[in-house]
Motif scaffolding. Structure first.
Motif, PDB file in Angstrom:
ATOM      1  N   MET A   1      -1.962  -8.603  10.448  1.00 24.70           N
ATOM      2  CA  MET A   1      -0.847  -8.305   9.544  1.00 24.70           C
ATOM      3  C   MET A   1       0.100  -7.363  10.279  1.00 24.70           C
ATOM      4  SD  MET A   1       0.858  -8.433   6.721  1.00 24.70           S
ATOM      5  CE  MET A   1      -0.261  -9.455   5.750  1.00 24.70           C
ATOM      6  N   HIS A   2       1.402  -7.505  10.010  1.00 26.81           N
ATOM      7  CA  HIS A   2       2.406  -6.617  10.605  1.00 26.81           C
ATOM      8  C   HIS A   2       2.909  -5.605   9.579  1.00 26.81           C
ATOM      9  CE1 HIS A   2       2.795 -10.143  13.386  1.00 26.81           C
ATOM     10  NE2 HIS A   2       2.759  -9.152  14.257  1.00 26.81           N
ATOM     11  N   TYR A   3       3.274  -4.431  10.091  1.00 27.22           N
ATOM     12  CA  TYR A   3       3.770  -3.333   9.259  1.00 27.22           C
ATOM     13  C   TYR A   3       4.986  -2.699   9.932  1.00 27.22           C
ATOM     14  CZ  TYR A   3      -0.923  -3.676   7.275  1.00 27.22           C
ATOM     15  OH  TYR A   3      -2.079  -4.147   6.698  1.00 27.22           O
TER      16      TYR A   3
ATOM     17  N   ARG B   1       1.265  -4.577  14.660  1.00 26.47           N
ATOM     18  CA  ARG B   1       0.256  -5.584  14.316  1.00 26.47           C
ATOM     19  C   ARG B   1      -1.110  -4.921  14.213  1.00 26.47           C
ATOM     20  NH1 ARG B   1      -0.334 -11.294  17.462  1.00 26.47           N
ATOM     21  NH2 ARG B   1       1.680 -11.563  16.406  1.00 26.47           N
TER      22      ARG B   1
ATOM     23  N   LEU C   1      -9.013  -6.722   6.577  1.00 26.37           N
ATOM     24  CA  LEU C   1      -7.679  -6.122   6.500  1.00 26.37           C
ATOM     25  C   LEU C   1      -7.600  -5.123   5.350  1.00 26.37           C
ATOM     26  CD1 LEU C   1      -5.049  -8.943   7.157  1.00 26.37           C
ATOM     27  CD2 LEU C   1      -5.348  -6.839   8.446  1.00 26.37           C
ATOM     28  N   ASP C   2      -8.173  -5.487   4.219  1.00 27.15           N
ATOM     29  CA  ASP C   2      -8.138  -4.587   3.069  1.00 27.15           C
ATOM     30  C   ASP C   2      -8.909  -3.307   3.341  1.00 27.15           C
ATOM     31  OD1 ASP C   2      -6.662  -6.470   1.703  1.00 27.15           O
ATOM     32  OD2 ASP C   2      -8.409  -7.403   0.767  1.00 27.15           O
TER      33      ASP C   2
ATOM     34  N   GLU D   1      -6.602  -1.352   6.328  1.00 31.34           N
ATOM     35  CA  GLU D   1      -5.259  -0.843   6.064  1.00 31.34           C
ATOM     36  C   GLU D   1      -5.236   0.613   5.592  1.00 31.34           C
ATOM     37  OE1 GLU D   1      -1.803  -1.788   2.888  1.00 31.34           O
ATOM     38  OE2 GLU D   1      -2.393  -3.494   4.124  1.00 31.34           O
TER      39      GLU D   1
ATOM     40  N   ARG E   1      -3.382   3.688   7.768  1.00 31.33           N
ATOM     41  CA  ARG E   1      -2.330   4.564   7.243  1.00 31.33           C
ATOM     42  C   ARG E   1      -2.644   6.035   7.487  1.00 31.33           C
ATOM     43  NH1 ARG E   1       1.426   1.813   4.600  1.00 31.33           N
ATOM     44  NH2 ARG E   1       0.937  -0.293   3.841  1.00 31.33           N
TER      45      ARG E   1
ATOM     46  N   ASP F   1       5.457  -0.752   4.437  1.00 24.31           N
ATOM     47  CA  ASP F   1       4.873  -1.893   3.747  1.00 24.31           C
ATOM     48  C   ASP F   1       4.509  -3.005   4.726  1.00 24.31           C
ATOM     49  OD1 ASP F   1       5.264  -0.567   1.373  1.00 24.31           O
ATOM     50  OD2 ASP F   1       7.178  -1.575   0.944  1.00 24.31           O
ATOM     51  N   ARG F   2       3.702  -3.944   4.227  1.00 26.49           N
ATOM     52  CA  ARG F   2       3.402  -5.145   4.990  1.00 26.49           C
ATOM     53  C   ARG F   2       4.675  -5.947   5.233  1.00 26.49           C
ATOM     54  NH1 ARG F   2      -2.271  -7.822   2.773  1.00 26.49           N
ATOM     55  NH2 ARG F   2      -3.634  -6.059   3.346  1.00 26.49           N
TER      56      ARG F   2
ATOM     57  N   ASP G   1       4.464  -9.315   6.657  1.00 21.47           N
ATOM     58  CA  ASP G   1       4.147 -10.725   6.454  1.00 21.47           C
ATOM     59  C   ASP G   1       3.812 -10.998   4.988  1.00 21.47           C
ATOM     60  OD1 ASP G   1       4.296 -10.945   9.279  1.00 21.47           O
ATOM     61  OD2 ASP G   1       2.205 -10.294   9.426  1.00 21.47           O
TER      62      ASP G   1
ATOM     63  N   PRO H   1      -1.627 -12.723   5.231  1.00 23.64           N
ATOM     64  CA  PRO H   1      -2.271 -12.454   6.513  1.00 23.64           C
ATOM     65  C   PRO H   1      -2.424 -13.736   7.335  1.00 23.64           C
ATOM     66  CG  PRO H   1      -3.503 -11.448   4.709  1.00 23.64           C
ATOM     67  CD  PRO H   1      -2.494 -12.374   4.091  1.00 23.64           C
TER      68      PRO H   1
END
Length: 413
Positions: free
Chosen positions: A276-278, A307, A326-327, A330, A334, A341-342, A344, A347
């Motif tokens: 996922m990208h941020y 990423r 990912l959950d 993340e 942080r 925020d995300r 994408d 995912p």
């Protein structure tokens, strides 16, 4: 007449094989169900890992096995109902990870890895690929001093035996190198050799454009239609049938589905991964990819944002995506960086093709004249694509291989 070849699979490995064969004058068509670079080559840490001279062994410490078995970690996850299908390959993986056997595998693995930077640069130099290759390496962070000291000792061995370069940083050095990290760490190893790629998909596309610029052809088709045709091979594509004297199977985790139809059933197994990208808040930056050992995931600066890549998920090949890693990752990420925020909508998910002995399969398909294998690169298909392309092209065209291909032969299984 130039030898004709169908290359099945348009990831980094397949594209590199096709390009090397075309450079040697072969008439090549590259075939996939999707456009180049949209499989596992699309989602990775974007690293060409010159330092990765030692493959990932199966954990030997019972404490580590129990940690993973709890199925709560960030770096490894599994679907309980899928485990029966992984018993055989994982037991073989564990067997090959015994120290003496692992040393044998690592020696063969390192002979490929040490070439990766030179082989990528040989394809990228003087092309639009060069701006994508950033000579900035990556950092592995350690929160515990004793673990850092042990890692430095291992890095020194890699430097002595394989010419791997690194810099050991203390906590102050980490803060100076990455001033926007939100945490303090005991130190880090900065692997200085690897190239960091700002857009992995774009790099694969650049190599595919070289291939077509040299007269190579790309077609959409399904490997399930591959069949013998006279002394050669035939495949249906959206452009009609393609006939060739030789075929290369570079289908990653799906390669076994094709080879089994022709009498070869390699013990491939897949490790699924997600990314996922941020965005980053304010003027914060991440100067290079970092992996926090305490957390078990990589954060890498890309064109699309920061990423976050997960570890390994073990699931049935047709199971729906379950990005629980990912959950889990993340909230931890942080605390490391000021992420926004995300970026994408959903995912990304891909499958890494693994073998129990940690070595790729490169060479003739047993019992099938004119058929060749190029798969099973696990976490390093992006790194080893050009190396594999060169090695296989040399074998197929009768040139002297730059390294002994015996350890990677298909009939070792």
């Amino acid at each position: 007449m130039a030898p004709s070849v169908i290359v099945l699979g348009a990831g980094m490995v397949g594209v590199s094989v096709a390009l090397h064969l075309r450079r040697r004058g072969c008439d090549v068509v590259l075939v996939d169900r999707r456009a180049p670079g949209e499989g596992a080559s699309f989602g990775n840490g974007g690293l060409i890992q010159r330092e990765a001279v030692h493959p990932h062994p199966f954990p030997r410490a019972m404490s580590e096995i129990l940690r993973i078995a709890r199925n709560r970690s960030i770096d490894a996850s599994y679907h309980p109902l899928a485990l029966p299908g992984f018993v055989s390959p994982l037991l073989r993986y564990w067997w090959h990870s015994e120290p003496a056997r692992y040393l044998h595998a690592a020696q063969a693995y390192a002979r490929l890895i040490v070439t990766c930077i030179d082989e990528h640069l040989a394809l990228a130099r003087d092309t639009d690929a060069m701006p994508l290759l950033r000579p900035i390496g990556w950092m592995r962070l350690y929160g515990d001093r004793s673990r850092l000291d042990a890692a430095v000792a291992q890095a020194e061995i890699a430097h002595r035996d394989h010419g791997v370069n690194f810099v050991a940083l203390d906590g102050a050095g980490v803060a100076a190198a990455e001033p926007h990290l939100l945490v303090q760490r005991a130190g880090a190893i900065h692997w200085t050799d690897p190239l960091s790629v700002s857009d992995p998909h774009a790099l694969t596309l650049s190599y595919s454009r070289q291939f077509t610029g040299l007269g190579g052809r790309i077609a959409l088709g399904d490997a399930g239609s591959l069949q013998r045709f006279g002394s050669g091979w035939r495949l249906r594509t959206t452009n009609g049938p393609e006939d060739a004297a030789q075929v290369v199977i570079a289908l990653g985790a799906a390669a076994g589905e094709t080879t089994r139809r022709f009498g070869y059933a390699p013990p491939l197994f897949g490790k699924r991964g997600y990314h996922m990208h941020y965005g980053l808040r304010g003027n914060a930056v991440l100067n290079r990819p970092v992996l926090d050992t305490d957390s078990g995931f990589l954060l890498a600066p890309m064109r699309a944002g920061i990423r976050l890549t997960t570890g390994a998920e073990f699931a049935r090949i047709d199971a729906r995506p379950t990005p629980v890693q990912l959950d889990r990752a993340e909230p931890v990420a942080r605390t490391l960086l000021p992420l926004q925020d995300r970026v994408d909508a959903t995912p990304w998910m891909g499958v890494r093709p693994c073998t129990p002995d940690m070595l790729p399969v490169i060479g003739p398909l047993p019992g099938q004249a004119g058929a060749w294998c190029a798969f099973g690169h696990a976490h390093q298909g992006f790194t080893l694509g050009p190396t594999t392309g060169r090695l296989l092209a040399e074998m197929m065209t009768g040139d002297q291989p730059f390294t002994d291909p015996t350890p990677y032969r298909a009939d070792r299984f």
